[in-house]
Scaffold this motif. Structure first.
Motif, mmCIF file in Angstrom:
data_model
loop_
_atom_site.group_PDB
_atom_site.id
_atom_site.type_symbol
_atom_site.label_atom_id
_atom_site.label_comp_id
_atom_site.label_asym_id
_atom_site.label_seq_id
_atom_site.Cartn_x
_atom_site.Cartn_y
_atom_site.Cartn_z
ATOM 1 N N PRO A 66 0.852 -1.191 0.000
ATOM 2 C CA PRO A 66 0.000 0.000 0.000
ATOM 3 C C PRO A 66 0.892 1.247 0.000
ATOM 4 O O PRO A 66 2.034 1.212 0.482
ATOM 5 N N GLU A 67 0.384 2.321 -0.535
ATOM 6 C CA GLU A 67 1.190 3.538 -0.715
ATOM 7 C C GLU A 67 1.836 4.023 0.577
ATOM 8 O O GLU A 67 3.017 4.400 0.591
ATOM 9 N N ASP A 68 1.104 4.004 1.692
ATOM 10 C CA ASP A 68 1.674 4.501 2.944
ATOM 11 C C ASP A 68 2.794 3.594 3.461
ATOM 12 O O ASP A 68 3.797 4.068 3.999
ATOM 13 N N VAL A 69 2.661 2.290 3.256
ATOM 14 C CA VAL A 69 3.689 1.340 3.696
ATOM 15 C C VAL A 69 4.923 1.460 2.801
ATOM 16 O O VAL A 69 6.058 1.434 3.281
ATOM 17 N N ALA A 70 4.712 1.617 1.500
ATOM 18 C CA ALA A 70 5.830 1.818 0.571
ATOM 19 C C ALA A 70 6.579 3.097 0.920
ATOM 20 O O ALA A 70 7.818 3.132 0.887
ATOM 21 N N LEU A 71 5.845 4.132 1.274
ATOM 22 C CA LEU A 71 6.455 5.405 1.653
ATOM 23 C C LEU A 71 7.389 5.226 2.851
ATOM 24 O O LEU A 71 8.548 5.661 2.832
ATOM 25 N N VAL A 72 6.921 4.571 3.893
ATOM 26 C CA VAL A 72 7.731 4.380 5.095
ATOM 27 C C VAL A 72 8.900 3.422 4.812
ATOM 28 O O VAL A 72 10.004 3.625 5.323
ATOM 29 N N THR A 73 8.672 2.422 3.996
ATOM 30 C CA THR A 73 9.742 1.496 3.625
ATOM 31 C C THR A 73 10.886 2.250 2.960
ATOM 32 O O THR A 73 12.052 2.113 3.339
ATOM 33 N N GLU A 74 10.556 3.043 1.970
ATOM 34 C CA GLU A 74 11.576 3.813 1.248
ATOM 35 C C GLU A 74 12.218 4.862 2.159
ATOM 36 O O GLU A 74 13.442 5.028 2.172
ATOM 37 N N PHE A 75 11.404 5.570 2.922
ATOM 38 C CA PHE A 75 11.913 6.601 3.832
ATOM 39 C C PHE A 75 12.916 6.012 4.826
ATOM 40 O O PHE A 75 13.983 6.586 5.056
ATOM 41 N N THR A 76 12.587 4.875 5.392
ATOM 42 C CA THR A 76 13.469 4.244 6.380
ATOM 43 C C THR A 76 14.832 3.939 5.778
ATOM 44 O O THR A 76 15.866 4.241 6.381
ATOM 45 N N ASP A 77 14.851 3.358 4.590
ATOM 46 C CA ASP A 77 16.133 3.053 3.951
ATOM 47 C C ASP A 77 16.936 4.323 3.681
ATOM 48 O O ASP A 77 18.158 4.346 3.863
ATOM 49 N N LEU A 78 16.265 5.383 3.252
ATOM 50 C CA LEU A 78 16.969 6.640 2.988
ATOM 51 C C LEU A 78 17.521 7.249 4.280
ATOM 52 O O LEU A 78 18.643 7.764 4.296
#
Length: 189
Positions: A102-114
């Motif tokens: 889901p968009e919100d989970v993808a957002l946090v996934t990417e944000f965390t790695d960055l």
């Protein structure tokens, strides 16, 4: 008496999650006051604020993958499943398959790695997180990222971090290895 009660809590955690708690028992047996300070991280890492479970566990899972090769990762995966994050979502978070999230989970996934990579591209995603969940949500993600890193670091420091294992998700088994390459040892001669 307090040492006995705290150890019972650790044994309960061991049984509930099939997790090796010896490093925590070591701290407890060494000094109760020191163990109580360690418990402060438990409080911090349990904080969820206004975040739904899936984005919160996206931050925790992506973080633990940077520093652990199995047991701590499995613990967080088990906790995510217990919080009713679907096995498919957990798998997609681990694989960083953003198209399956889901968009919100993808957002946090990417944000965390960055964030973990200290990449300035996190700034743009931070604004999206603030728009979704406000400062409280951003702080919750910050707590999830920072507190999750404590456990493997402490385990390795105390000599309990040498076990690697495959990550088990219902009907699946995934290899586990830290995402980040360790810094080369400095040559001080």
């Amino acid at each position: 008496m307090i040492r006995y009660l705290l150890n019972k809590t650790l044994l309960s955690m061991k049984k509930r999650y099939d997790y090796d708690v010896r490093y925590m028992q070591d701290i407890l047996q060494t000094d109760v006051k020191t163990f109580l300070k360690f418990m402060g991280f438990q409080t911090m890492s349990a904080h969820s604020g206004n975040l739904p479970a899936a984005p919160l566990f996206a931050a925790r899972i992506r973080t633990i993958l940077w520093d652990d090769c199995g047991p701590c990762t499995q613990l967080i995966v088990n906790m995510a499943l217990e919080a009713r994050v679907s096995p498919e979502t957990v798998r997609a978070i681990i694989d960083k398959d953003l198209s399956q999230l889901p968009e919100d989970v993808a957002l946090v996934t990417e944000f965390t790695d960055l964030v973990l990579a200290h990449n300035p591209e996190a700034d743009d995603l931070r604004e999206k997180i603030l728009a979704l969940w406000g400062k409280e949500g951003l702080i919750s993600i910050g707590y999830a990222i920072s507190s999750t890193r404590v456990y493997p670091a402490l385990k390795y420091t105390l000599g309990y971090g040498s076990a690697c294992s495959r990550i088990q998700i219902p009907d699946q088994s995934l290899p586990s290895a830290p995402l980040a390459e360790p810094a080369p040892a400095s040559d001080k001669t």
